[in-house]
Design a protein around this motif. Structure first.
Motif, PDB file in Angstrom:
ATOM      1  N   LEU A   1       0.772  42.190  -7.216  1.00 19.79           N
ATOM      2  CA  LEU A   1      -0.326  42.107  -6.632  1.00 19.79           C
ATOM      3  C   LEU A   1       0.082  42.165  -4.702  1.00 19.79           C
ATOM      4  O   LEU A   1       0.229  41.057  -4.306  1.00 19.79           O
ATOM      5  N   GLY A   2       0.210  43.133  -4.419  1.00 17.35           N
ATOM      6  CA  GLY A   2       0.191  42.831  -2.459  1.00 17.35           C
ATOM      7  C   GLY A   2      -0.865  42.554  -1.979  1.00 17.35           C
ATOM      8  O   GLY A   2      -2.271  43.303  -2.309  1.00 17.35           O
ATOM      9  N   VAL A   3      -1.144  41.428  -1.599  1.00 23.87           N
ATOM     10  CA  VAL A   3      -2.657  40.573  -0.514  1.00 23.87           C
ATOM     11  C   VAL A   3      -2.359  40.417   0.971  1.00 23.87           C
ATOM     12  O   VAL A   3      -1.278  40.088   1.027  1.00 23.87           O
ATOM     13  N   LEU A   4      -3.197  41.115   1.237  1.00 22.02           N
ATOM     14  CA  LEU A   4      -3.000  41.209   2.838  1.00 22.02           C
ATOM     15  C   LEU A   4      -3.966  40.206   3.098  1.00 22.02           C
ATOM     16  O   LEU A   4      -5.366  40.051   3.338  1.00 22.02           O
ATOM     17  N   PHE A   5      -3.591  39.002   3.898  1.00 23.63           N
ATOM     18  CA  PHE A   5      -4.483  37.291   4.890  1.00 23.63           C
ATOM     19  C   PHE A   5      -3.886  37.139   5.853  1.00 23.63           C
ATOM     20  O   PHE A   5      -3.087  37.739   6.305  1.00 23.63           O
ATOM     21  N   LEU A   6      -4.522  36.088   6.216  1.00 26.78           N
ATOM     22  CA  LEU A   6      -5.036  35.627   6.826  1.00 26.78           C
ATOM     23  C   LEU A   6      -4.490  34.313   6.820  1.00 26.78           C
ATOM     24  O   LEU A   6      -4.615  33.412   6.039  1.00 26.78           O
ATOM     25  N   ASP A   7      -2.602  33.681   7.459  1.00 28.59           N
ATOM     26  CA  ASP A   7      -1.802  32.125   7.474  1.00 28.59           C
ATOM     27  C   ASP A   7      -3.204  31.169   8.483  1.00 28.59           C
ATOM     28  O   ASP A   7      -3.928  31.144   8.517  1.00 28.59           O
ATOM     29  N   GLU A   8      -2.441  30.293   7.727  1.00 29.53           N
ATOM     30  CA  GLU A   8      -2.933  29.109   9.153  1.00 29.53           C
ATOM     31  C   GLU A   8      -3.471  29.100  10.414  1.00 29.53           C
ATOM     32  O   GLU A   8      -3.827  28.274  11.363  1.00 29.53           O
ATOM     33  N   ASN A   9      -1.953  30.260  10.835  1.00 28.47           N
ATOM     34  CA  ASN A   9      -2.389  30.178  12.315  1.00 28.47           C
ATOM     35  C   ASN A   9      -3.074  31.635  12.850  1.00 28.47           C
ATOM     36  O   ASN A   9      -3.344  32.185  13.994  1.00 28.47           O
ATOM     37  N   ARG A  10      -3.764  32.019  11.490  1.00 30.32           N
ATOM     38  CA  ARG A  10      -4.845  33.116  11.947  1.00 30.32           C
ATOM     39  C   ARG A  10      -4.117  34.857  12.179  1.00 30.32           C
ATOM     40  O   ARG A  10      -4.299  35.564  12.475  1.00 30.32           O
ATOM     41  N   ASN A  11      -2.759  34.400  12.039  1.00 26.38           N
ATOM     42  CA  ASN A  11      -1.912  35.974  11.793  1.00 26.38           C
ATOM     43  C   ASN A  11      -2.078  36.656  10.175  1.00 26.38           C
ATOM     44  O   ASN A  11      -2.268  35.789   9.816  1.00 26.38           O
TER      45      ASN A  11
ATOM     46  N   ASP B   1      -8.214  43.926 -10.504  1.00 26.33           N
ATOM     47  CA  ASP B   1      -8.427  44.067 -12.106  1.00 26.33           C
ATOM     48  C   ASP B   1      -6.952  43.471 -12.926  1.00 26.33           C
ATOM     49  O   ASP B   1      -5.234  43.097 -12.719  1.00 26.33           O
ATOM     50  N   ALA B   2      -7.073  41.639 -12.815  1.00 29.01           N
ATOM     51  CA  ALA B   2      -6.353  41.127 -13.323  1.00 29.01           C
ATOM     52  C   ALA B   2      -6.002  41.759 -14.644  1.00 29.01           C
ATOM     53  O   ALA B   2      -5.124  40.784 -15.660  1.00 29.01           O
ATOM     54  N   TYR B   3      -7.212  41.495 -16.175  1.00 27.08           N
ATOM     55  CA  TYR B   3      -7.107  41.638 -17.446  1.00 27.08           C
ATOM     56  C   TYR B   3      -7.141  40.157 -17.891  1.00 27.08           C
ATOM     57  O   TYR B   3      -6.565  39.447 -17.017  1.00 27.08           O
TER      58      TYR B   3
ATOM     59  N   VAL C   1       3.856  39.968  -1.704  1.00 27.04           N
ATOM     60  CA  VAL C   1       3.469  40.296  -2.840  1.00 27.04           C
ATOM     61  C   VAL C   1       3.876  39.643  -3.483  1.00 27.04           C
ATOM     62  O   VAL C   1       4.460  38.533  -3.926  1.00 27.04           O
ATOM     63  N   TYR C   2       2.662  38.992  -4.629  1.00 24.14           N
ATOM     64  CA  TYR C   2       2.562  38.150  -5.398  1.00 24.14           C
ATOM     65  C   TYR C   2       2.996  38.984  -6.602  1.00 24.14           C
ATOM     66  O   TYR C   2       2.262  39.751  -7.266  1.00 24.14           O
ATOM     67  N   PRO C   3       3.763  38.572  -7.661  1.00 24.77           N
ATOM     68  CA  PRO C   3       3.843  38.706  -8.802  1.00 24.77           C
ATOM     69  C   PRO C   3       3.563  37.857  -9.951  1.00 24.77           C
ATOM     70  O   PRO C   3       2.949  36.747  -9.680  1.00 24.77           O
ATOM     71  N   ASN C   4       3.851  38.871 -11.196  1.00 28.63           N
ATOM     72  CA  ASN C   4       2.659  37.663 -12.137  1.00 28.63           C
ATOM     73  C   ASN C   4       0.805  38.101 -11.625  1.00 28.63           C
ATOM     74  O   ASN C   4       0.525  36.748 -11.977  1.00 28.63           O
ATOM     75  N   MET C   5       0.321  38.723 -11.306  1.00 25.86           N
ATOM     76  CA  MET C   5      -1.068  39.098 -11.007  1.00 25.86           C
ATOM     77  C   MET C   5      -1.505  39.804 -11.571  1.00 25.86           C
ATOM     78  O   MET C   5      -2.883  39.169 -11.885  1.00 25.86           O
ATOM     79  N   SER C   6      -1.713  40.939 -12.689  1.00 31.16           N
ATOM     80  CA  SER C   6      -2.300  41.276 -13.856  1.00 31.16           C
ATOM     81  C   SER C   6      -0.993  41.152 -14.267  1.00 31.16           C
ATOM     82  O   SER C   6      -0.614  41.781 -14.595  1.00 31.16           O
TER      83      SER C   6
END
Length: 143
Positions: free
Chosen positions: A116-126, A66-68, A131-136
């Motif tokens: 917002l905490g984001v779980l993602f794959l980096d360029e090496n597939r790790n 939910d970004a709003y 945690v990205y600030p100011n997302m919502s």
């Protein structure tokens, strides 16, 4: 007298159907009023699905959040609920008085925001958690 009462009952929209129906003229007037009277500055709902913006290839979780967003009028006089800055208050007065042409009304913008905490794959597939600030947007204000 009994006849007039019956006629009134027969023409009332709710007696023949449980769905209220309005004529086109009434609907057009309502639509015009919606645009004529902008709503006051406030937080509006916006759900962002990472698949919709093409980020689902690398974002593992969350799938959406939910970004709003902020929208609405900041015109004089501004209600306290929009927490105008002193500058926004002065700007709205100057605009309302109209002595200086071309002054815009203050803007409805995010005031407080959440990360917002984001779980993602980096360029090496790790797998990485960041945690990205100011997302919502938490609150909006006139500035």
């Amino acid at each position: 007298m009994g006849n007039m009462w019956r006629k009134g009952q027969d023409t009332f929209p709710a007696t023949t159907s449980q769905v209220l129906d309005f004529d086109e003229k009434t609907m057009q007037k309502a639509r015009r009023r919606q645009w004529d009277e902008p709503r006051v500055c406030a937080r509006r709902y916006l759900k962002v699905d990472f698949a919709d913006i093409g980020w689902n290839e690398w974002v593992i979780s969350p799938k959406f959040f939910d970004a709003y967003y902020c929208a609405g009028a900041c015109e004089f006089p501004m209600p306290k609920i929009v927490r105008p800055s002193n500058h926004a208050t002065i700007q709205s007065i100057v605009r309302a008085v109209g002595i200086i042409p071309g002054i815009p009304e203050p803007c409805c913008v995010p005031d407080k925001m959440n990360s917002l905490g984001v779980l993602f794959l980096d360029e090496n597939r790790n797998v990485v958690l960041k945690v990205y600030p100011n997302m919502s947007v938490e609150t909006c204000a006139c500035r």
